[in-house]
Scaffold this motif. Structure first.
Motif, PDB file in Angstrom:
ATOM      1  N   ASP A 306      14.918  36.139  14.425  1.00 30.04           N
ATOM      2  CA  ASP A 306      14.001  37.103  13.827  1.00 30.04           C
ATOM      3  C   ASP A 306      14.537  38.518  13.980  1.00 30.04           C
ATOM      4  OD1 ASP A 306      12.263  35.057  13.232  1.00 30.04           O
ATOM      5  OD2 ASP A 306      10.965  35.414  14.967  1.00 30.04           O
ATOM      6  N   ALA A 308      12.701  42.041  13.422  1.00 25.69           N
ATOM      7  CA  ALA A 308      11.421  42.675  13.123  1.00 25.69           C
ATOM      8  C   ALA A 308      11.571  44.193  13.143  1.00 25.69           C
ATOM      9  CB  ALA A 308      10.361  42.243  14.135  1.00 25.69           C
ATOM     10  N   GLY A 313       5.458  48.020   6.390  1.00 26.57           N
ATOM     11  CA  GLY A 313       5.020  46.911   5.540  1.00 26.57           C
ATOM     12  C   GLY A 313       5.652  46.960   4.160  1.00 26.57           C
ATOM     13  N   LEU A 314       5.586  45.835   3.461  1.00 31.65           N
ATOM     14  CA  LEU A 314       6.212  45.694   2.139  1.00 31.65           C
ATOM     15  C   LEU A 314       5.196  45.905   1.016  1.00 31.65           C
ATOM     16  CD1 LEU A 314       8.349  42.477   2.743  1.00 31.65           C
ATOM     17  CD2 LEU A 314       9.117  44.861   2.832  1.00 31.65           C
ATOM     18  N   SER A 319       8.903  40.722  -1.715  1.00 32.37           N
ATOM     19  CA  SER A 319       9.420  39.698  -0.798  1.00 32.37           C
ATOM     20  C   SER A 319      10.636  38.961  -1.331  1.00 32.37           C
ATOM     21  CB  SER A 319       8.316  38.690  -0.459  1.00 32.37           C
ATOM     22  OG  SER A 319       7.275  39.336   0.240  1.00 32.37           O
ATOM     23  N   VAL A 356      11.275  36.396   4.479  1.00 36.66           N
ATOM     24  CA  VAL A 356      10.702  37.620   5.037  1.00 36.66           C
ATOM     25  C   VAL A 356       9.187  37.474   5.095  1.00 36.66           C
ATOM     26  CG1 VAL A 356      10.600  38.725   2.761  1.00 36.66           C
ATOM     27  CG2 VAL A 356      10.593  40.135   4.838  1.00 36.66           C
ATOM     28  N   ARG A 357       8.615  37.944   6.192  1.00 33.61           N
ATOM     29  CA  ARG A 357       7.157  37.909   6.371  1.00 33.61           C
ATOM     30  C   ARG A 357       6.645  39.335   6.518  1.00 33.61           C
ATOM     31  NH1 ARG A 357       4.506  37.683  11.278  1.00 33.61           N
ATOM     32  NH2 ARG A 357       6.459  37.026  12.289  1.00 33.61           N
ATOM     33  N   ASN A 358       5.656  39.662   5.725  1.00 33.82           N
ATOM     34  CA  ASN A 358       5.098  41.010   5.739  1.00 33.82           C
ATOM     35  C   ASN A 358       4.017  41.142   6.809  1.00 33.82           C
ATOM     36  OD1 ASN A 358       4.642  43.682   4.866  1.00 33.82           O
ATOM     37  ND2 ASN A 358       2.985  43.021   3.517  1.00 33.82           N
ATOM     38  N   VAL A 359       4.069  42.233   7.554  1.00 37.10           N
ATOM     39  CA  VAL A 359       3.016  42.568   8.529  1.00 37.10           C
ATOM     40  C   VAL A 359       2.419  43.890   8.062  1.00 37.10           C
ATOM     41  CG1 VAL A 359       2.439  42.946  10.941  1.00 37.10           C
ATOM     42  CG2 VAL A 359       4.366  41.460  10.347  1.00 37.10           C
ATOM     43  N   CYS A 364       7.978  44.412   8.700  1.00 32.65           N
ATOM     44  CA  CYS A 364       8.260  43.074   8.201  1.00 32.65           C
ATOM     45  C   CYS A 364       9.211  42.369   9.156  1.00 32.65           C
ATOM     46  CB  CYS A 364       8.834  43.110   6.787  1.00 32.65           C
ATOM     47  SG  CYS A 364      10.305  44.111   6.610  1.00 32.65           S
TER      48      CYS A 364
END
Length: 377
Positions: A306, A308, A313-314, A319, A356-359, A364
């Motif tokens: 990972d 981070a 954020g995206l 994505s 990719v994971r958006n927070v 991200c």
């Protein structure tokens, strides 16, 4: 007369050609082509034959072109060129273009035999001339348009490879330059940690150049070598090289503990480039004064790495678009927009993937997923 025969049997000939073209294996005829292409050529053929029965038979050349080939503007040359271009758009081959006109010739011949229609030798010559010119112009335009597409595709692939190569050269050279500057400003010896980073960067540059030369020699054959190596050593090397870049961007790099029993299977150089590019992307977009976190751990039969960041954020729809070549989605346009593309392709080459994971409101998390292995003892 042949023009009378063609005029009287226009619908029958058109229908026979439609059946032949539509049923031929590999030929995906559009409704527009079946409706307009054959009747148009028949109309031009009939008009040519009629003009050759007048006092000015050479006027027929304006419709069907001269005998013996050669470039000449005529109604048939224009419509045939358009037909050849359209067939290329359907993904057909040159022989299928030729068969389209052969179907019409066969339909005329078959129907003439069935109806016992007498034709003069000159009329057959005119038919052959019209078919020859139509086939020639269709094939010429088809080949020209195909060559343009192939040239564009080759140029695009070449530009992409050059972009990837330049991007990786710049990354390794940047790390080497930072290490040299740190050693120089701190009056450090090259026998320490900074010197080791400089040495590894120069070695990576050498391997990158050698790999590119091998690729040229092999004419595109893959020279990637897969192997098993300890995950903890790999993360130490990547993070050591990336730490200098983090300070340049005004952020910090935090590395989580890695289980020494874990190992990766893949191309070490490609995976190194993948993680390095994800880190560079994180440093580029994370907010100043925040941290980028690097973690590597096991999850079932997978190894997950990972990266981070704290970019905030995206935006919606980014994505997948951000992995496209030369895509630059943020306000910071420094670079070529190839880092994430290289990262994904490098990981895929070792049997993994990158997502990719958006927070929202935070940042991200890019995650590399690879097959899990164990360090051999």
């Amino acid at each position: 007369m042949m023009h009378d025969f063609l005029s009287n049997n226009r619908d029958e000939l058109t229908q026979r050609c439609r059946i032949k073209v539509g049923s031929r294996v590999g030929r995906s005829a559009t409704e527009g082509q079946l409706k307009d292409g054959i009747p148009l050529f028949l109309e031009q053929l009939i008009l040519t034959l009629e003009l050759e029965q007048t006092q000015n038979p050479l006027d027929s050349r304006l419709i069907s072109g001269p005998a013996g080939g050669g470039a000449a503007l005529s109604e048939i040359s224009v419509s045939s060129a358009q037909h050849g271009k359209a067939l290329l758009g359907l993904g057909l081959t040159v022989d299928q273009v030729v068969h389209d006109y052969g179907d019409l010739c066969q339909a005329i011949t078959d129907l003439a035999i069935e109806r016992d229609a007498p034709f003069q030798v000159d009329e057959f010559r005119t038919l052959n001339r019209c078919l020859d010119n139509a086939i020639s112009d269709a094939v010429t335009e088809f080949s020209y348009q195909r060559d343009i597409l192939l040239a564009d595709a080759c140029a695009s692939a070449s530009n992409k490879r050059m972009g990837f190569f330049a991007h990786e050269l710049r990354n390794h050279l940047g790390t080497a330059s930072l290490a040299f500057s740190a050693a120089k400003s701190g009056n450090l010896t090259l026998g320490g940690a900074t010197g080791a980073i400089l040495e590894r960067s120069l070695q990576s540059l050498d391997r990158l150049i050698v790999s590119s030369l091998d690729e040229v020699r092999a004419m595109g054959e893959s020279t990637h070598v897969l192997g098993v190596f300890p995950l903890s050593d790999f993360i130490d090397e990547v993070s050591g090289a990336a730490a200098l870049s983090a300070s340049k961007y005004g952020c910090t790099l935090t590395v989580s503990h890695v289980d020494v029993e874990l190992a990766l299977a893949g191309n070490r150089e490609l995976l190194f480039a993948a993680v390095a590019n994800l880190l560079q992307n994180a440093f580029k977009f994370t907010r100043s004064g925040t941290e980028v976190k690097l973690s590597a751990y096991a999850a079932g039969d997978r190894i997950l790495i990972d990266v981070a960041d704290r970019c905030g954020g995206l935006a919606p729809g980014m994505s997948e678009r951000m992995f496209l070549p030369f895509s630059q989605c943020g306000a910071n346009r420094i670079g070529l927009g190839l880092g994430l593309t290289i990262a994904r392709q490098s990981v895929v080459a070792s049997g993994g993937d990158v997502v990719v994971r958006n927070v929202p409101g935070v940042g991200c998390v890019f995650t590399i997923s690879l097959p899990r292995n164990k360090v051999s003892t």
